[in-house]
Design a protein around this motif. Structure first.
Motif, PDB file in Angstrom:
ATOM      1  N   VAL A  55      20.503 -10.628 -41.883  1.00 45.48           N
ATOM      2  CA  VAL A  55      21.467 -10.112 -40.917  1.00 45.48           C
ATOM      3  C   VAL A  55      22.295 -11.356 -40.461  1.00 45.48           C
ATOM      4  CG1 VAL A  55      21.711  -9.044 -38.688  1.00 45.48           C
ATOM      5  CG2 VAL A  55      20.223  -8.130 -40.439  1.00 45.48           C
ATOM      6  N   ALA A  56      21.607 -12.455 -40.157  1.00 43.39           N
ATOM      7  CA  ALA A  56      22.248 -13.598 -39.526  1.00 43.39           C
ATOM      8  C   ALA A  56      23.235 -14.241 -40.391  1.00 43.39           C
ATOM      9  CB  ALA A  56      21.074 -14.696 -39.135  1.00 43.39           C
ATOM     10  N   GLY A  57      22.886 -14.191 -41.933  1.00 44.89           N
ATOM     11  CA  GLY A  57      23.820 -14.749 -42.614  1.00 44.89           C
ATOM     12  C   GLY A  57      24.977 -13.921 -43.004  1.00 44.89           C
ATOM     13  N   VAL A  58      25.155 -12.551 -43.016  1.00 45.82           N
ATOM     14  CA  VAL A  58      26.298 -11.657 -43.021  1.00 45.82           C
ATOM     15  C   VAL A  58      27.111 -11.713 -41.686  1.00 45.82           C
ATOM     16  CG1 VAL A  58      26.965  -9.463 -42.886  1.00 45.82           C
ATOM     17  CG2 VAL A  58      25.091  -9.996 -44.675  1.00 45.82           C
ATOM     18  N   ARG A  59      26.238 -11.967 -40.603  1.00 46.71           N
ATOM     19  CA  ARG A  59      27.165 -12.264 -39.235  1.00 46.71           C
ATOM     20  C   ARG A  59      27.964 -13.713 -39.510  1.00 46.71           C
ATOM     21  NH1 ARG A  59      27.866  -7.798 -36.342  1.00 46.71           N
ATOM     22  NH2 ARG A  59      28.026  -9.281 -34.524  1.00 46.71           N
ATOM     23  N   LEU A  60      27.180 -14.704 -39.848  1.00 45.46           N
ATOM     24  CA  LEU A  60      27.765 -15.911 -39.866  1.00 45.46           C
ATOM     25  C   LEU A  60      28.968 -16.029 -41.011  1.00 45.46           C
ATOM     26  CD1 LEU A  60      24.746 -18.178 -39.558  1.00 45.46           C
ATOM     27  CD2 LEU A  60      26.528 -18.066 -38.035  1.00 45.46           C
ATOM     28  N   ILE A  61      28.864 -15.331 -42.153  1.00 48.27           N
ATOM     29  CA  ILE A  61      29.804 -15.442 -42.924  1.00 48.27           C
ATOM     30  C   ILE A  61      31.116 -14.763 -42.644  1.00 48.27           C
ATOM     31  CG2 ILE A  61      30.558 -14.254 -45.404  1.00 48.27           C
ATOM     32  CD1 ILE A  61      27.730 -14.798 -46.279  1.00 48.27           C
ATOM     33  N   ASN A  62      30.908 -13.643 -41.830  1.00 46.59           N
ATOM     34  CA  ASN A  62      32.138 -12.860 -41.203  1.00 46.59           C
ATOM     35  C   ASN A  62      32.567 -13.336 -39.813  1.00 46.59           C
ATOM     36  OD1 ASN A  62      32.367 -10.737 -43.362  1.00 46.59           O
ATOM     37  ND2 ASN A  62      30.416 -10.355 -42.973  1.00 46.59           N
ATOM     38  N   LYS A  63      31.884 -14.413 -39.697  1.00 46.47           N
ATOM     39  CA  LYS A  63      32.307 -15.358 -38.273  1.00 46.47           C
ATOM     40  C   LYS A  63      32.127 -14.065 -37.107  1.00 46.47           C
ATOM     41  CE  LYS A  63      34.941 -18.523 -40.526  1.00 46.47           C
ATOM     42  NZ  LYS A  63      36.379 -18.584 -41.181  1.00 46.47           N
ATOM     43  N   LEU A  64      31.156 -13.474 -36.760  1.00 45.91           N
ATOM     44  CA  LEU A  64      30.585 -12.507 -36.053  1.00 45.91           C
ATOM     45  C   LEU A  64      29.584 -13.142 -35.106  1.00 45.91           C
ATOM     46  CD1 LEU A  64      30.695  -9.143 -37.860  1.00 45.91           C
ATOM     47  CD2 LEU A  64      32.627  -9.969 -36.553  1.00 45.91           C
ATOM     48  N   SER A  65      29.681 -12.467 -33.902  1.00 46.20           N
ATOM     49  CA  SER A  65      28.627 -13.112 -33.089  1.00 46.20           C
ATOM     50  C   SER A  65      27.194 -12.700 -33.492  1.00 46.20           C
ATOM     51  CB  SER A  65      28.901 -12.377 -31.627  1.00 46.20           C
ATOM     52  OG  SER A  65      27.680 -12.798 -30.639  1.00 46.20           O
ATOM     53  N   LEU A  66      26.150 -13.720 -33.276  1.00 45.30           N
ATOM     54  CA  LEU A  66      24.949 -13.494 -33.528  1.00 45.30           C
ATOM     55  C   LEU A  66      24.078 -12.347 -32.778  1.00 45.30           C
ATOM     56  CD1 LEU A  66      23.677 -16.836 -34.928  1.00 45.30           C
ATOM     57  CD2 LEU A  66      24.220 -14.907 -36.176  1.00 45.30           C
ATOM     58  N   ALA A  67      24.545 -12.202 -31.483  1.00 42.11           N
ATOM     59  CA  ALA A  67      24.148 -11.396 -30.378  1.00 42.11           C
ATOM     60  C   ALA A  67      24.388  -9.900 -30.790  1.00 42.11           C
ATOM     61  CB  ALA A  67      24.506 -11.603 -28.962  1.00 42.11           C
ATOM     62  N   THR A  68      23.602  -9.144 -31.706  1.00 36.50           N
ATOM     63  CA  THR A  68      23.645  -7.812 -32.154  1.00 36.50           C
ATOM     64  C   THR A  68      22.418  -7.040 -32.283  1.00 36.50           C
ATOM     65  OG1 THR A  68      24.904  -6.414 -33.925  1.00 36.50           O
ATOM     66  CG2 THR A  68      23.691  -8.745 -34.699  1.00 36.50           C
ATOM     67  N   PRO A  69      22.594  -5.717 -31.957  1.00 34.16           N
ATOM     68  CA  PRO A  69      21.413  -4.835 -32.141  1.00 34.16           C
ATOM     69  C   PRO A  69      20.826  -4.890 -33.653  1.00 34.16           C
ATOM     70  CG  PRO A  69      23.222  -3.741 -31.584  1.00 34.16           C
ATOM     71  CD  PRO A  69      23.748  -5.280 -31.457  1.00 34.16           C
ATOM     72  N   TRP A  70      21.677  -5.364 -34.654  1.00 34.85           N
ATOM     73  CA  TRP A  70      21.442  -5.097 -36.147  1.00 34.85           C
ATOM     74  C   TRP A  70      19.995  -5.851 -36.416  1.00 34.85           C
ATOM     75  CZ3 TRP A  70      23.096  -1.976 -39.455  1.00 34.85           C
ATOM     76  CH2 TRP A  70      24.267  -1.227 -39.228  1.00 34.85           C
ATOM     77  N   PHE A  71      19.529  -6.916 -35.432  1.00 31.12           N
ATOM     78  CA  PHE A  71      18.756  -7.530 -35.722  1.00 31.12           C
ATOM     79  C   PHE A  71      17.386  -6.686 -35.757  1.00 31.12           C
ATOM     80  CE2 PHE A  71      20.979 -11.433 -35.020  1.00 31.12           C
ATOM     81  CZ  PHE A  71      20.896 -12.195 -35.912  1.00 31.12           C
ATOM     82  N   LEU A  72      17.704  -5.557 -34.768  1.00 35.84           N
ATOM     83  CA  LEU A  72      16.101  -4.515 -34.983  1.00 35.84           C
ATOM     84  C   LEU A  72      16.077  -3.997 -36.140  1.00 35.84           C
ATOM     85  CD1 LEU A  72      17.409  -3.233 -31.340  1.00 35.84           C
ATOM     86  CD2 LEU A  72      15.476  -4.961 -31.876  1.00 35.84           C
ATOM     87  N   MET A  73      16.962  -3.779 -37.285  1.00 34.47           N
ATOM     88  CA  MET A  73      16.927  -3.427 -38.438  1.00 34.47           C
ATOM     89  C   MET A  73      15.955  -4.146 -39.316  1.00 34.47           C
ATOM     90  SD  MET A  73      18.113  -0.367 -38.419  1.00 34.47           S
ATOM     91  CE  MET A  73      17.987   0.128 -40.191  1.00 34.47           C
TER      92      MET A  73
END
Length: 88
Positions: A55-73
């Motif tokens: 999840v963190a890698g995809v968020r970083l590749i797309n230059k999005l914030s790491l603060a996301t509820p996707w980490f609950l997945m």
């Protein structure tokens, strides 16, 4: 669609495929055959951490914030594997 966006999609897809495949393998190994000295719990933790890294890698590749509820997945794959293997 711009070539940069396509590159991000491809990189994100490859990252998810590779890392989540390993997460699934760790969860399956922990659920089926690792009974020595806490290996089951350790493999579960590694599987969850791999999900978090995906999840963190995809968020970083797309230059999005790491603060996301996707980490609950992240625990979803190991929990699903444990449910299918152990309780069915």
């Amino acid at each position: 669609m711009h070539i940069q966006q396509v590159k991000k999609y491809v990189a994100s897809s490859l990252l998810c495929a590779v890392v989540l495949l390993h997460s699934l393998a760790m969860a399956a190994l922990g659920a089926t055959g690792a009974d020595k000295g806490g290996a089951r719990e350790g493999l579960f933790v590694i599987s969850v951490l791999l999900g978090v890294m995906a999840v963190a890698g995809v968020r970083l590749i797309n230059k999005l914030s790491l603060a996301t509820p996707w980490f609950l997945m992240a625990p979803a794959i190991p929990l699903l594997v444990y449910y299918i293997v152990l309780w069915k």
